[in-house]
Scaffold this motif. Structure first.
Motif, short mmCIF file in Angstrom:
data_model
loop_
_atom_site.label_atom_id
_atom_site.label_comp_id
_atom_site.label_asym_id
_atom_site.label_seq_id
_atom_site.Cartn_x
_atom_site.Cartn_y
_atom_site.Cartn_z
N LEU A 115 0.82 -1.21 0.00
CA LEU A 115 0.00 0.00 0.00
C LEU A 115 0.85 1.26 0.00
N GLU A 116 1.96 1.22 0.69
CA GLU A 116 2.87 2.37 0.67
C GLU A 116 3.33 2.66 -0.75
N LYS A 117 3.64 1.60 -1.47
CA LYS A 117 4.09 1.74 -2.85
C LYS A 117 2.96 2.18 -3.77
N SER A 118 1.78 1.56 -3.61
CA SER A 118 0.65 1.85 -4.50
C SER A 118 0.16 3.29 -4.37
N LEU A 119 0.11 3.79 -3.13
CA LEU A 119 -0.41 5.13 -2.89
C LEU A 119 0.66 6.21 -2.93
N GLY A 120 1.93 5.80 -3.10
CA GLY A 120 3.01 6.77 -3.15
C GLY A 120 3.20 7.52 -1.84
N LEU A 121 3.05 6.80 -0.72
CA LEU A 121 3.15 7.44 0.58
C LEU A 121 4.59 7.45 1.09
N LEU A 122 4.86 8.33 2.04
CA LEU A 122 6.17 8.44 2.66
C LEU A 122 6.21 7.62 3.94
N PRO A 123 7.40 7.28 4.42
CA PRO A 123 7.51 6.51 5.67
C PRO A 123 6.75 7.14 6.84
N MET A 124 6.72 8.48 6.91
CA MET A 124 6.01 9.14 8.01
C MET A 124 4.51 8.89 7.94
N HIS A 125 3.98 8.72 6.73
CA HIS A 125 2.55 8.44 6.57
C HIS A 125 2.22 7.01 7.02
N MET A 126 3.17 6.10 6.86
CA MET A 126 2.95 4.71 7.22
C MET A 126 3.31 4.43 8.68
N GLU A 127 3.92 5.39 9.33
CA GLU A 127 4.40 5.18 10.70
C GLU A 127 3.32 4.71 11.67
N PRO A 128 2.12 5.33 11.70
CA PRO A 128 1.10 4.85 12.64
C PRO A 128 0.73 3.39 12.43
N SER A 129 0.65 2.97 11.17
CA SER A 129 0.28 1.59 10.87
C SER A 129 1.40 0.62 11.24
N ARG A 130 2.62 0.96 10.87
CA ARG A 130 3.74 0.06 11.15
C ARG A 130 4.01 -0.06 12.65
N MET A 131 3.90 1.05 13.36
CA MET A 131 4.15 1.00 14.80
C MET A 131 3.02 0.26 15.53
N THR A 132 1.79 0.40 15.04
CA THR A 132 0.67 -0.35 15.63
C THR A 132 0.86 -1.84 15.43
N LEU A 133 1.29 -2.24 14.22
CA LEU A 133 1.55 -3.65 13.95
C LEU A 133 2.68 -4.16 14.85
N TYR A 134 3.71 -3.34 15.00
CA TYR A 134 4.86 -3.74 15.82
C TYR A 134 4.48 -3.86 17.30
N ARG A 135 3.73 -2.88 17.81
CA ARG A 135 3.45 -2.85 19.25
C ARG A 135 2.28 -3.73 19.66
N PHE A 136 1.22 -3.76 18.84
CA PHE A 136 0.00 -4.48 19.24
C PHE A 136 -0.35 -5.65 18.32
N GLY A 137 0.33 -5.79 17.19
CA GLY A 137 -0.01 -6.85 16.26
C GLY A 137 -1.26 -6.50 15.46
N ASN A 138 -1.77 -7.47 14.74
CA ASN A 138 -3.01 -7.29 13.98
C ASN A 138 -4.18 -7.48 14.95
N THR A 139 -4.80 -6.39 15.35
CA THR A 139 -5.95 -6.46 16.25
C THR A 139 -7.26 -6.39 15.47
N SER A 140 -7.21 -6.82 14.22
CA SER A 140 -8.38 -6.87 13.35
C SER A 140 -8.96 -5.47 13.15
N SER A 141 -10.28 -5.35 13.22
CA SER A 141 -10.96 -4.10 12.87
C SER A 141 -10.62 -2.94 13.79
#
Length: 491
Positions: A398-424
């Motif tokens: 998605l980062e590649k498809s939407l042309g986003l920067l690392p700072m835009h992906m930071e909330p998602s990546r850090m959430t995955l790292y800290r809490f895992g996939n918590t579904s919805s």
């Protein structure tokens, strides 16, 4: 290249162009639909000016009144109803006794009687590449040998998550349970009787005329579906509050077999949940954090590949699990394209829409194949992005498809790292991350993108009504936010 390979490549190119044309037609439809009223107004002014040029200046106020009335009439017919505000939200944070790092997780799998040595090796491989850190949370029932996979333990897990999040959001807002008129709960695979919505009504002793909905089987995108449903109810409901609860259950859905396509979910999903309090009361605008701008849902399960990409079923030994198809990434990509194509005309600047259409025209009509398809710059439409933390590979794509920067992906990546996939509920941990970092300013726009099984891609757009002061916030990140972001090692 052989003749068959050339034919195959040609067919693939035709399919790609066909899909692109479909998306462009959809986007063009929305663009024209939104531009229709503007063209009528311009035409009306031109006719009046051409037929009565000498009296135009003297009748300026009269014409202005007519145009304003015309615009008001259009607005009244197109306006969906009451404004919907997000008063506040809360994310559940389990205790440290439920924290499970990679080593502990692998040890539990290795000591389990269910998994073969080969399966444990596969679990280790997936875990190392997952993007999850050492402080995610597991279910109490699953952190024991043998696993206690019972209805009672499953209920205990979900009730702890739901009540913890609801207690917090009610405490933040000061809203009394008796003021809640609508309850929407989503849990994809755990749907007991009495329902989870009924469990909330019973626990908080909600009033008898409360409207309740319990959504099941709708995957990780169900959180935005719940918001969309609550929005529609609030827009036709009297002044009221809507409580939305998004969660999933690990205990009841732990896979005990050795099918690799089903083992992936064990490696990614962790305990979590969120409670969101919405309001249609104009008096709540002053204290609310966000105003709901729009929601958009895309459902592609009419296609067989989409329908089968995440399927709950028995394996060869009759153990129930969720099988993830190899088509998942391509299906997700197509669903995302359809969703953002429909969303684009509502949020993108006109300049971006025109660039997209012009590029398509040059490529299609003038056969300029050298020119790459133009990807609209959604960074011009939104300040913040909350993309469902489904897995590392999904976020990379998605980062590649939407042309986003690392700072835009930071909330998602850090959430995955800290809490895992918590579904919805993952989208709300991401929103909480932005708030804890102090990044939400007044009038900022936040785009939440949820996606899940069969396949659904849903968008939700919020506008901040105030600057969020992190020193005044209570959320799962506050006491450790200075530790983030962290570098997630590549494996």
């Amino acid at each position: 290249m052989t003749m068959n390979e050339k034919k195959k490549t040609g067919l693939e190119n035709e399919q790609i162009e066909s899909v692109k044309l479909k998306y462009v037609k959809l986007g063009y439809y929305y663009l024209v639909s939104n531009a229709l009223h503007l063209s009528v107004i311009i035409t009306l002014f031109c006719l009046i000016f051409l037929t009565h040029p000498s009296t135009f200046a003297t009748q300026e106020m009269f014409l202005l009144s007519i145009s304003m009335g015309f615009l008001a009439a259009i607005y009244s017919t197109r306006r969906p109803g009451r404004n919907v505000y997000l008063v506040n939200f809360a994310c559940f944070k389990p205790g440290k006794d439920r924290m499970v790092g990679k080593e502990l997780f692998l040890q539990l799998c290795n000591d389990s009687e269910y998994f073969t040595r080969e399966s444990v090796g596969f679990i280790k491989k997936i875990s190392e590449r997952s993007g999850l850190g050492e402080r995610t949370y597991g279910s109490t029932a699953l952190m024991q040998i043998p696993v206690i996979k019972t209805m009672k333990e499953a209920r205990n897990e979900t009730e702890a998550v739901m009540f913890g999040a609801i207690d917090e959001v009610l405490g933040k807002t000061g809203v009394k349970p008796g003021d809640i008129g609508i309850v929407v709960v989503n849990s994809s695979l755990f749907n007991p009787s009495p329902s989870l919505a009924a469990t909330i009504v019973n626990h908080y002793k909600l009033r008898q005329n409360v409207v309740t909905y319990n959504l099941g089987g709708m995957g990780c995108s169900a959180g935005i579906i719940s918001i969309d449903l609550a929005k529609q109810l609030l827009q036709v409901h009297g002044e009221s509050y809507a409580l939305v609860v998004s969660t999933e259950n690990l205990t009841s859905n732990w896979y005990k077999g050795n099918n690799r396509a089903m083992l992936v979910t064990n490696c990614l999903f962790r305990v979590g949940g969120a409670a969101i309090l919405l309001s249609n009361r104009s008096s709540d605008r002053c204290q609310a954090k966000y105003e709901l701008v729009c929601t958009l849902r895309t459902h592609t399960s009419a296609d067989d590949r989409s329908y089968n990409c995440a399927f709950q079923q028995e394996d060869e030994t009759n153990e129930v699990g969720v099988s993830l198809s190899k088509d998942l990434m391509s299906v997700a990509s197509e669903a995302l394209k359809a969703n953002i194509t429909a969303l684009g005309p509502s949020v993108l600047p006109v300049s971006e829409q025109l660039l997209f259409l012009a590029t398509f025209f040059l490529r299609r009509a003038l056969k300029m194949k050298i020119m790459k398809p133009y990807v609209p710059n959604f960074k011009l439409a939104f300040e913040h992005f909350c993309i469902h933390a489904g897995g590392r590979s999904v976020l990379d794509e998605l980062e590649k498809s939407l042309g986003l920067l690392p700072m835009h992906m930071e909330p998602s990546r850090m959430t995955l790292y800290r809490f895992g996939n918590t579904s919805s509920s993952s989208l709300w941990y991401e929103m909480a991350y932005l708030e804890a970092k102090g990044r939400i300013k007044k009038r900022d726009r936040v785009w939440q993108i949820g996606f899940g099984s069969v396949f659904k891609c849903n968008s939700c757009v919020w506008r901040a009504l105030k600057q969020i002061d992190p020193t005044m916030e209570i959320n799962p990140w506050i006491d450790e936010i200075d530790e983030f972001p962290v570098e997630v090692p590549l494996k």
